[in-house]
Write an enzyme that holds these catalytic residues in place. Structure first.
Site, mmCIF file in Angstrom:
data_model
loop_
_atom_site.group_PDB
_atom_site.id
_atom_site.type_symbol
_atom_site.label_atom_id
_atom_site.label_comp_id
_atom_site.label_asym_id
_atom_site.label_seq_id
_atom_site.Cartn_x
_atom_site.Cartn_y
_atom_site.Cartn_z
ATOM 1 N N GLU A 1 -2.250 4.505 -0.517
ATOM 2 C CA GLU A 1 -2.506 5.485 0.546
ATOM 3 C C GLU A 1 -1.276 5.480 1.430
ATOM 4 O OE1 GLU A 1 -2.883 6.881 3.960
ATOM 5 O OE2 GLU A 1 -4.470 5.406 4.380
ATOM 6 N N LEU A 2 -0.448 6.522 1.266
ATOM 7 C CA LEU A 2 0.887 6.498 1.856
ATOM 8 C C LEU A 2 1.016 7.541 2.971
ATOM 9 C CD1 LEU A 2 2.833 6.073 -1.500
ATOM 10 C CD2 LEU A 2 1.847 4.320 -0.019
ATOM 11 N N CYS B 1 -2.050 8.388 9.895
ATOM 12 C CA CYS B 1 -1.462 9.000 8.699
ATOM 13 C C CYS B 1 -1.981 10.412 8.469
ATOM 14 C CB CYS B 1 -1.722 8.125 7.478
ATOM 15 S SG CYS B 1 -3.457 7.741 7.197
ATOM 16 N N GLU C 1 7.864 12.075 8.501
ATOM 17 C CA GLU C 1 6.639 11.838 9.264
ATOM 18 C C GLU C 1 6.979 11.185 10.603
ATOM 19 O OE1 GLU C 1 2.256 9.772 8.593
ATOM 20 O OE2 GLU C 1 4.008 8.905 7.586
ATOM 21 N N GLU D 1 1.260 -8.197 10.685
ATOM 22 C CA GLU D 1 1.482 -9.333 11.584
ATOM 23 C C GLU D 1 1.345 -8.919 13.052
ATOM 24 O OE1 GLU D 1 2.282 -10.409 7.794
ATOM 25 O OE2 GLU D 1 3.342 -8.753 8.798
ATOM 26 N N SER E 1 3.763 3.150 4.488
ATOM 27 C CA SER E 1 4.761 4.207 4.334
ATOM 28 C C SER E 1 5.050 4.482 2.861
ATOM 29 C CB SER E 1 6.058 3.813 5.040
ATOM 30 O OG SER E 1 6.721 2.782 4.334
#
Length: 476
Positions: free
Chosen positions: A250-251, A284, A381, A178, A229
């Site tokens: 895909e984290l 990432c 992270e 958003e 995440s």
């Protein structure tokens, strides 16, 4: 100057404006000014999107490779024509410097052109059988896809989420972040303008948990594709498991960088410093945990700090800016918490560690060294403009630290020793490894991780393969 567009959702080719719906206020992270008001989907909107996706799949699964390739190539051409406008909008709503946003458009152009070629390469095979029998293995589209894209690459992530299903013959409902809706809408609009049937791809926005639960509860959706995440990814994977939906996840990551003493120090620093602070570290696959052989440790930290202090931070639309603001107010807050914790435990702060100005979500590029392993930033992270520098003695020590965390998305290593390069390639637990390079992605190369960094891959033939199922037909 490109004006920020009015915001809407796209369902069955129709633009759905805010009207009486709930809205999300989209903010320019450089100025904190409101750019627009984004309509948020209600249950009726999501039901309509699902019904449309079901119809779209029946249409698109019958399309020929030529039809799918023509749409993807046409969209690539349109994005190339509109590159500057799309990139400016992305900078306005996400904050990254305009040149970075334009590169992101070019990545999408390359990916769509590559996927256009893959439409012709969805091969099966014929098995060897006795005379009079025939057994064939074919690939078929999995079905309607629910695709969730984050804000950090507001052009590239929607491109990945839309390109692969469309190449495979699937329909797709995309929910992008958003915070960055106009960029995602521009990508989908290019596909629609290139001839994609209006039933095939929808764009909805909403309260994330509401949208994900509603879409994933529907038997119409047969696959989930998520980038984001690890915490949210685990939650969505559980929802998808209830209906045995296929998933591509895909984290998060916590990219280790192993730097050995046999390297050209200045060349390495000139490469890794800009890469670390690309998109304000909100990447990432960002290089994050720098492990430097102790013989060159002090010189590395000094050179890293010098280059970091020289970076120009500002509005991404201004000339010469090398790092923009963070994308939302949550990120500077997170940086302050993580860096303060590390310093309180004994880490050395060489530069940065503070917000910049009182307008916009700016955080100074930061360098820390001698960080205790127990500090939160060494285990969580950071997803921001901070480089973590620690020394190591032996190769085994460096590999142990690289593999210590449950993440395994991207890793990097710098050494001229060819035997060591092979050992690192074998021993580091990661989905992607850059040896003497930070270039670990490409349209033809699978992008994905292992362990808590997810499973499956986007990009490359693997990206389309993830949207296909296998069927075997035996004929007697």
């Amino acid at each position: 100057m490109t004006a920020y567009p009015e915001l809407y959702m796209i369902i069955n080719g129709e633009r759905i404006y805010k009207e009486s719906r709930r809205i999300h206020r989209v903010v320019n992270p450089a100025t904190e000014e409101t750019l627009g008001e984004l309509p948020l989907a209600d249950a009726a909107d999501l039901d309509r999107a699902l019904e449309t996706a079901e119809k779209g799949f029946k249409i698109w699964r019958k399309s020929t490779p030529q039809e799918r390739a023509t749409v993807l190539q046409g969209a690539a051409h349109l994005m190339l024509e509109r590159a500057d406008d799309i990139a400016r909008v992305a900078t306005m709503e996400e904050g990254k410097p305009f040149p970075e946003a334009r590169i992101e458009v070019m990545m999408n152009v390359g990916l769509f052109n590559f996927y256009a070629g893959e439409c012709y390469r969805l091969y099966g095979r014929t098995l060897v059988r006795p005379q009079g029998m025939r057994s064939t293995v074919t690939k078929e589209p999995v079905g309607p896809v629910a695709a969730f894209a984050p804000w950090n690459f507001p052009i590239g992530n929607p491109g990945r989420k839309l390109g692969a299903p469309i190449a495979a013959g699937c329909s797709v409902i995309m929910k992008s972040a958003e915070e960055t809706p106009a960029s995602a809408l521009a990508v989908l609009q290019a596909l629609l303008d290139a001839g994609l049937p209006k039933e095939v791809a929808q764009a909805v926005f909403g309260v994330p948990d509401e949208v994900s639960r509603h879409l994933l509860a529907s038997p119409i959706i047969r696959k989930l594709s998520f980038t984001g995440s690890t915490v949210v990814g685990k939650h969505l994977a559980k929802l998808a498991a209830d209906d045995m939906k296929r998933t591509t996840m895909e984290l998060g990551g916590h990219g280790p960088v192993l730097v050995f003493k046999d390297i050209d120090l200045d060349k390495v620093l000139d490469t890794v410093v800009p890469q670390k602070f690309r998109n304000a570290g909100q990447v990432c696959v960002s290089p994050t945990r720098f492990m430097i052989q102790e013989e060159i440790y002090d010189d590395f930290v000094a050179g890293y700090t010098q280059r970091t202090k020289a970076l120009k931070v500002g509005n991404g639309l201004d000339d010469g800016v090398q790092m923009g603001p963070m994308a939302n107010p949550r990120r500077p807050d997170a940086m302050e918490k993580l860096i303060s914790d590390a310093v309180s435990q004994g880490a050395k702060l060489h530069t940065g560690g503070e917000r910049i100005g009182n307008q916009g979500f700016y955080y100074a590029p930061t360098v820390l060294s001698d960080i205790p392993q127990a500090s939160e930033i060494m285990n969580t992270e950071p997803f921001g403009p901070v480089a973590l520098c620690n020394s190591f003695k032996s190769e085994d020590d460096a590999i142990t630290e690289a593999n210590r965390l449950p993440y395994g998305l991207a890793a990097y290593a710098w050494t001229q020793d060819s035997a060591r390069q092979k050992r690192l390639a074998h021993d580091i637990e990661t989905g992607m490894l850059g040896v003497n390079t930070v270039m670990i992605g490409g349209a033809d190369s699978p992008f994905g991780g292992v362990k808590w960094s997810g499973h499956g891959a986007e990009d490359g033939p693997e990206g389309v393969e993830a949207c296909l199922v296998t069927k075997v037909v035996h004929e007697g």
